[in-house]
Design an enzyme around this catalytic site. Sequence first.
Site, PDB file in Angstrom:
ATOM      1  N   GLY A 264       0.800  -1.023   0.010  1.00 19.64           N
ATOM      2  CA  GLY A 264      -0.135  -0.013   0.059  1.00 19.64           C
ATOM      3  C   GLY A 264       0.925   1.151   0.075  1.00 19.64           C
ATOM      4  N   GLY A 268      -0.156   8.303   1.203  1.00 15.10           N
ATOM      5  CA  GLY A 268      -0.292   8.169   2.453  1.00 15.10           C
ATOM      6  C   GLY A 268       1.093   7.917   3.247  1.00 15.10           C
ATOM      7  N   ILE A 269       0.729   6.969   4.391  1.00 15.15           N
ATOM      8  CA  ILE A 269       1.893   6.983   5.249  1.00 15.15           C
ATOM      9  C   ILE A 269       2.615   5.769   4.656  1.00 15.15           C
ATOM     10  CG2 ILE A 269       0.764   7.545   7.330  1.00 15.15           C
ATOM     11  CD1 ILE A 269       0.141   4.623   7.936  1.00 15.15           C
ATOM     12  N   GLY A 270       2.075   4.942   3.771  1.00 13.31           N
ATOM     13  CA  GLY A 270       2.906   4.015   2.952  1.00 13.31           C
ATOM     14  C   GLY A 270       3.843   4.367   1.962  1.00 13.31           C
ATOM     15  N   TYR A 416     -14.216  -2.735   9.690  1.00  9.67           N
ATOM     16  CA  TYR A 416     -12.943  -2.201   9.722  1.00  9.67           C
ATOM     17  C   TYR A 416     -12.166  -2.487  11.009  1.00  9.67           C
ATOM     18  CZ  TYR A 416      -9.269   1.476   9.315  1.00  9.67           C
ATOM     19  OH  TYR A 416      -7.929   1.991   9.427  1.00  9.67           O
TER      20      TYR A 416
END
Length: 536
Positions: A264, A268-270, A416
């Site tokens: 991923g 974002g944070i990936g 989730y």
Amino acid sequence: MATCTTNDPHEIQMDSESEGDSTMKIDAVYSSDVDSSESDDEIGSSKQQSTDRIWKKTAFKPHLFSFDETNAGLSSNIDAMKDATPLEFFQLLFNETIIDLIVEETNKYQAFSNNDITPSTCSHQAKWTETNRSEIYTFLATTMLMSVTKKNKILDYWSADPMIITPMFADVFQFKVTVSLHNIVMAINLIPFLSQPEFQSSLFLFSNSILILLTYIFIHPFPFSSLSVLIYVLITFYVTKRLASGNSYKPTKNLQEQIVIVTGAATGIGYVSATELAKLGAKVIVGIRGQERAERIAKQIAQKSNGTVIGYDLDLSNLSNVKHFAEQILKNEQRLDILLNNAGGIKDIYTTTTDGLEIQWATNHIGHFYLTKLLLSLLLKSKGRVVNVSSIVHFIASRGIDYEFFIDSYSNFKVYGTTKLANIWHAYELHRRYGSKGLKAYSLHPGSIITTEFNRNRPKLVLLLIQSLMYFFSKTIYEGTLTSLYCSLSDDAQSGKYHSDCKEAQPSQIAYNQKLAEECWNKSEEIIEEKTKYLS
């Protein structure tokens, strides 16, 4: 358990392997009366006599009820039974005619069983008294209750012990006591939230906003008072944002010749995690949906980090694709030092994958579980680390995981949270099973971040309002990346544990429950075995 014995051949023998169960062997009882000197014809006649005395189903002649379009078998109007008791509803299906028939046949069977037999004083036979309608109602209701109320053992359902009697809470606790206990439990569950940067920043901003408002309204204005309030507001906003940022971690470890996988990593944070790890000298492999897209983003990260980055197609919702990704790693790499299971998302509606799995469950947990399983040999060889990006939302799954995701009761946010609890259990079990072999595993909450997945498919006005409010309470993407880097690199991170804000944190009460974690592991293995048995 001691066996009840007797010299009387007619007495019933208790089975020493069971508690409370006895087996009547009528053939044996009657044959014991036959003298050993009797002829075969006499013995055969005696055995035939015992066979004739055995209870037979054909002896029972049930009453037949006729049902048609005008008679459905229910004599009462259910809609009119608003104040009816549970027993009255139960009697719609088991009326007194049926119960009386069961009572009669039960008593007849017992009388038949005791015929010509003198029970020993320690047997259940000796304590028998004829049953009645009330006992049969109780027996049927309790038997049905077994399917919805779990107890430690069968005997507990019949116990008169006030602590385990069915139902227990009505007799043991008063309503107010129960409510108080519930409130205490809920308060305990909220404790981990109090240490989160987003909560502390929210509380600070709220309290100071009230103070500013009261000051401006009730304190008599003086020269430059408006300027003073403005300065106070700016200071408050600055401190709020600093609180929301949380702890910092600056990685300095040299990762030359180390292999890192980040799932991923498109945004974002990936994306930031892959960039920072590449800056430290690691060869970073990013798993992103679509080969062309993966190669393009890998090139961007390589240019930004001045490092080595390779992109492979990886769709975690497709187990065949996960297998293909892992095969490329096993073919081209000799080691694996860090597996950062970062990919994840939340979907608005119920959706299933090509493998027939609910898409959040498949992407957030099962795909990563399968990928880790396939790459386990490399991880063990390198004494590597597995880092699962979970979330504080796992607290929603306070009762564990229901592995059936039904569309009619589907809650995307609850599912989730369920997947994020599974991420924690996965890391916990990896440490428990393979920690002694050098493998380390971690789970973490990155912080509250306005992610790409959150932004997708939302009206621009709504998105602008949310982002404006969250600006002061959420972390930046880089700040959200720091806990992932901390678990991937720091020697202070605790294997098998849950982390937040660059330190070990307190998860939900069931996050370290070994029985539930092992159950989740076994269930995940079963799913993978079933869904991949035909993959080549």
